[in-house]
Design an enzyme around this catalytic site. Structure first.
Site, PDB file in Angstrom:
ATOM      1  N   PHE A 155      40.676  39.630 112.086  1.00  0.00           N
ATOM      2  CA  PHE A 155      40.097  38.593 112.961  1.00  0.00           C
ATOM      3  C   PHE A 155      38.710  38.150 112.511  1.00  0.00           C
ATOM      4  CE2 PHE A 155      42.462  41.763 115.556  1.00  0.00           C
ATOM      5  CZ  PHE A 155      43.634  41.047 115.675  1.00  0.00           C
ATOM      6  N   ILE A 209      46.027  39.288 106.413  1.00  0.00           N
ATOM      7  CA  ILE A 209      45.594  40.165 107.505  1.00  0.00           C
ATOM      8  C   ILE A 209      46.632  40.209 108.625  1.00  0.00           C
ATOM      9  CG2 ILE A 209      43.178  39.883 106.938  1.00  0.00           C
ATOM     10  CD1 ILE A 209      42.859  37.905 109.220  1.00  0.00           C
ATOM     11  N   PRO A 258      58.293  28.895 111.080  1.00  0.00           N
ATOM     12  CA  PRO A 258      58.272  28.820 112.544  1.00  0.00           C
ATOM     13  C   PRO A 258      58.112  30.168 113.240  1.00  0.00           C
ATOM     14  CG  PRO A 258      60.017  27.454 111.638  1.00  0.00           C
ATOM     15  CD  PRO A 258      59.463  28.237 110.495  1.00  0.00           C
ATOM     16  N   THR A 311      56.759  33.148 112.153  1.00  0.00           N
ATOM     17  CA  THR A 311      55.432  33.762 112.053  1.00  0.00           C
ATOM     18  C   THR A 311      54.384  32.855 112.699  1.00  0.00           C
ATOM     19  OG1 THR A 311      55.145  32.891 109.814  1.00  0.00           O
ATOM     20  CG2 THR A 311      55.942  35.153 110.019  1.00  0.00           C
ATOM     21  N   GLN A 369      51.773  34.045 115.399  1.00  0.00           N
ATOM     22  CA  GLN A 369      50.343  33.782 115.204  1.00  0.00           C
ATOM     23  C   GLN A 369      49.718  33.201 116.472  1.00  0.00           C
ATOM     24  OE1 GLN A 369      47.829  34.244 113.155  1.00  0.00           O
ATOM     25  NE2 GLN A 369      47.476  32.468 111.883  1.00  0.00           N
ATOM     26  N   LYS A 373      48.395  22.250 108.333  1.00  0.00           N
ATOM     27  CA  LYS A 373      47.019  22.614 108.654  1.00  0.00           C
ATOM     28  C   LYS A 373      47.007  23.996 109.301  1.00  0.00           C
ATOM     29  CE  LYS A 373      46.205  18.604 111.044  1.00  0.00           C
ATOM     30  NZ  LYS A 373      45.530  17.360 111.511  1.00  0.00           N
ATOM     31  N   GLU A 406      42.807  29.775 114.334  1.00  0.00           N
ATOM     32  CA  GLU A 406      41.647  29.699 115.232  1.00  0.00           C
ATOM     33  C   GLU A 406      42.009  28.944 116.516  1.00  0.00           C
ATOM     34  OE1 GLU A 406      39.106  31.285 113.485  1.00  0.00           O
ATOM     35  OE2 GLU A 406      40.034  31.039 111.508  1.00  0.00           O
TER      36      GLU A 406
HETATM   37 MO1  MOS Z   1      38.704  34.275 110.669  1.00  0.00          MO
HETATM   38  S1  MOS Z   1      37.050  34.401 111.900  1.00  0.00           S
HETATM   39  O1  MOS Z   1      38.281  33.002 109.693  1.00  0.00           O
HETATM   40  O2  MOS Z   1      38.996  35.732 109.975  1.00  0.00           O
END
Ligand code: MOS
Length: 716
Positions: free
Chosen positions: A242, A468, A609, A611, A615, A678, A682
């Site tokens: 994160f 990640i 779709p 994942t 997310q 895109k 976030e």
């Molecule tokens: Mo994120 S805050 O760009 O890992």
């Protein structure tokens, strides 16, 4: 070294599961702390017990004599970090990253003052408890609200203005309120960990939790003044981050120093308590918004001030006030952003860095204004919809937020919402609806991918990107399968290794947008290479294995790059989201139950779709945590975190989370890249906390402006 990834999935991308899912759920995926090697030793950090001042003496004798201990490294005996030393003829910068074991100065509680290395983790942990320091403490400050008068502008004046300043004040309908986002700590499941091994005086290998293997390589090369080519960084799996693994932290440098001292590989794994002081956090931020509108809901002015905390030794900045500049069409906007230096460790980026904080304030203020004007909050937003970027006048590459509003409103049943709070009560619970919107820049940078077709028809893709958890390998596999016209289970995506072709750090929601085009380019180039082999008139998608066999080739490979694109020269480029929440608020206890959530993302074309949904659900849960639970609490008398564990620092668990519906507009953005994709990481969180706060108000009439919305703030 690298295990083949066993893929079992339906052929359609719609249902394709994570390519590394099986490895993760069976425990076969290896995280940094799980590697072992001959001669491996264990380092445990000792943290400062004061918050500001300096070390007078440090007694390491008992620790040094403890069983199995190989070394106790402190500022008194540590090798120098060459990159930390003042350079001849160059001024010493007055601020910067913490220099590990550099001198006796203490900047925050928990700052590493020693690392104890032993032959087992348990022995190192015990010996670390024997290190005793005497300090000269100075008066510290760790509380932002009490020290806001010490704020300073981190860059330039820290101010923005279009139209008239403070125009909201003369509006017929207005709201002015203060909002608090407390310190929030990333707390991914996987603790930060590193194994450092010197293979020669100038050759270093690390297995490290990082969002950017190339960045980590470059940082370590710079700090230890060795060629970047001599630093190898492995980070094949990362168990969440994160943002906490976006930069190189003191524990990583400490491990590398310790490995130098003992001439053996050293593993350092942070404790959960260390996670609160050692790898950043979302900074405590005070905000004030003044906002005004006409009787028909047209915004006339927004004033947004923010003050975020940073450490005394380094300025960390983000953009909390940016949303007020660009989220809505409004002729008069002025913003101001300040930092306040406190005696705490440096904060860092955390999912939706800046925007998540700013959107809590702005989207709450919009909601408050909707009650002042007496207009539906969704209608208020539509009335002030920005058709071009308000700050620059540039057209958006794409923006389908209006459609997202509609889709989400229909999905949650917005029509059932009553504008008057406390209107609906069922079985002792008030029922309320709220919404919050989010935006985040659609970034893209250059990347390089090697594509290698093997004799058996397996395609290997390689690039140095980290993953990640969002499913980078899955999305890239889907792209390559389509480009090459081969089944996904014939593709192996290798990542997380600095020796692979360069790729950007995984951050800023930019991975798929950046690495995807390089995958497309590599596949295109590889197909062309096959065409050349076959000669003119060959099929676009030949039987690759057959062609290799006919030409007696073991494999065929290309390495191809894509750049960052230039869309932002002419266009304003963002991803957009809206979150709709239905809550139940217990009239007696103030407990807030999330009943229903619909999140709509306008993030261009959705590549993977399954994942993508995962997310967005993860981001929404993060937003619910931010809204209702998460807060890293310092006892300001001691400057020390008091809830630095998973018993006291609450994150949502299954019982807290209802079904979350993640919906997508799924219209490609033709400007961003060839796929039209895109970022969505976030925007999955940005605006969510306000949606919850707004729903709580709509339910029970309590407006909570200081997160988290705990029952004590809602009761009564
Ligand atoms: Mo994120 S805050 O760009 O890992």
């Amino acid at each position: 070294m690298k295990k083949a990834i066993n893929v079992t999935m339906p052929s359609s991308a719609e249902g394709m599961s994570r390519v590394d899912g099986r490895l993760k759920v069976t425990g076969a995926a290896k995280y940094s702390a799980e590697y072992t090697m001959p001669g491996l030793t264990y380092g445990v950090l000792v943290g400062s017990t004061i918050t500001k001042g300096h070390i007078l003496t440090i007694d390491t004798k008992a620790a040094g004599r403890a069983p199995g201990v190989l070394a106790v490294v402190t500022h008194l005996n540590s090798p120098k970090v060459p990159g930390d030393q003042p350079e001849k003829g160059k001024p010493v910068p007055d601020k910067g990253a913490l220099k590990v074991f550099y001198d006796n100065k203490i900047y925050y509680n928990g700052q590493p003052i020693a690392v104890v290395v032993a032959d087992t983790f348990e022995r190192a942990l015990y010996a670390a408890s024997l290190v005793k320091a005497q300090y000269k403490a100075e008066k510290h400050i760790t509380n932002l609200p009490d020290n806001r008068d010490k704020g300073f502008a981190p860059r330039g004046e820290g101010v923005y203005k279009r139209g008239a300043a403070d125009a909201w004040q003369s509006a017929p309908f207005k709201v002015e309120q203060e909002y608090i986002v407390p310190t929030v700590t990333h707390n991914p499941m996987e603790l930060h960990a590193i194994i450092a091994r010197w293979d020669a005086d100038d050759k270093l290998t690390v297995w490290d939790k990082t969002q950017g293997v190339n960045d980590t390589r470059d940082d370590l090369a710079r700090l230890f003044k060795i060629p970047a080519a001599n630093v190898l960084v492995h980070s094949q799996f990362v168990g969440g981050a994160f943002g906490s693994a976006l930069r190189t932290w003191p524990h990583e440098v400490a491990a590398v120093l310790a490995a130098k001292v003992v001439s053996k590989p050293v593993k350092v794994v942070l404790s959960r308590a260390d996670m609160f002081t050692s790898v950043g956090y979302r900074p405590f931020t005070w905000q004030k918004i003044g906002i005004g509108a006409t009787a028909d809901g047209k915004l006339t002015g927004i004033t947004h001030e923010a003050a975020g905390q940073t450490s005394s030794y380094e300025n960390f900045t983000e953009g909390p006030v940016g949303v007020s500049q660009n989220m809505y069409a409004c002729p008069n906007v002025n913003t101001k952003y300040n930092l306040v230096s406190l005696d705490i460790a440096t904060p860092t980026w955390m999912r939706g860095p800046g925007e998540a904080t700013g959107a809590f304030a702005l989207e709450s203020a919009l909601d408050e204004l909707s009650y002042a004007v007496n207009i539906d909050p969704l209608e208020l937003r539509i009335k002030n919809y920005a058709e071009v970027e308000p700050s620059s006048g540039k057209p958006f590459s794409t923006k389908f937020l209006k459609e997202a509003y509609q889709l989400g409103a229909d999905h949650i049943g917005w029509g059932d919402r009553k504008q008057v709070p406390r209107s609906v009560k069922q079985d002792g619970w008030y029922v309320g609806y709220g919404m919050g919107s989010g935006m985040f820049g659609a970034y893209r940078s250059g990347a390089t991918v090697r594509a290698k077709m093997m004799a058996d028809g397996t395609l290997i893709l390689q690039t140095a990107v980290s993953d990640i958890g969002p499913g980078t390998g899955t999305a890239m596999t889907i792209i390559a399968a389509e480009q090459m016209n081969i089944p996904a289970d014939k593709i192996r995506f290798e990542l997380g290794d600095s020796s692979l072709p360069p790729a950007p750090t995984q951050g800023g929601s930019a991975t798929v947008a950046s690495v995807g085009p390089a995958v497309v380019k590599a596949c295109t180039d590889l197909k062309e290479k096959f065409q050349k082999l076959i000669g003119n008139g060959g099929e676009d998608h030949p039987d690759y294995a057959k062609v290799l066999k006919e030409h007696n080739l073991p494999s065929l490979e290309v390495t191809s790059s894509s750049d960052g694109g230039n869309g932002m020269e002419k266009y304003a480029m963002n991803s957009w989201s809206v979150h709709f929440v239905k809550v139940l608020v217990n009239a007696a206890t103030g407990v807030v139950k999330i009943d229903k959530v619909a999140c709509v993302s306008d993030c261009g074309k959705v590549i993977s779709p399954k994942t993508a949904r995962s997310q967005v659900i993860g981001g929404a849960i993060g937003g619910i945590g931010m809204a209702l639970m998460e807060e890293s609490i310092i006892d300001h008398r001691y400057g020390r975190y008091i809830n630095n564990n998973f018993a006291d620092y609450h994150v949502p668990v299954n019982a807290d989370i209802p079904q979350i519906d993640a919906l997508f507009i799924n219209k490609p953005d033709p400007i961003i890249n060839v796929m039209g994709a895109k970022g969505m990481a976030e925007i999955a969180l940005i605006g969510m906390a306000a949606a919850v706060a707004n729903a709580v108000y709509n339910a029970c009439g309590k407006r909570v402006r200081d997160l988290p919305i705990t029952p004590d703030k809602v009761m009564g």
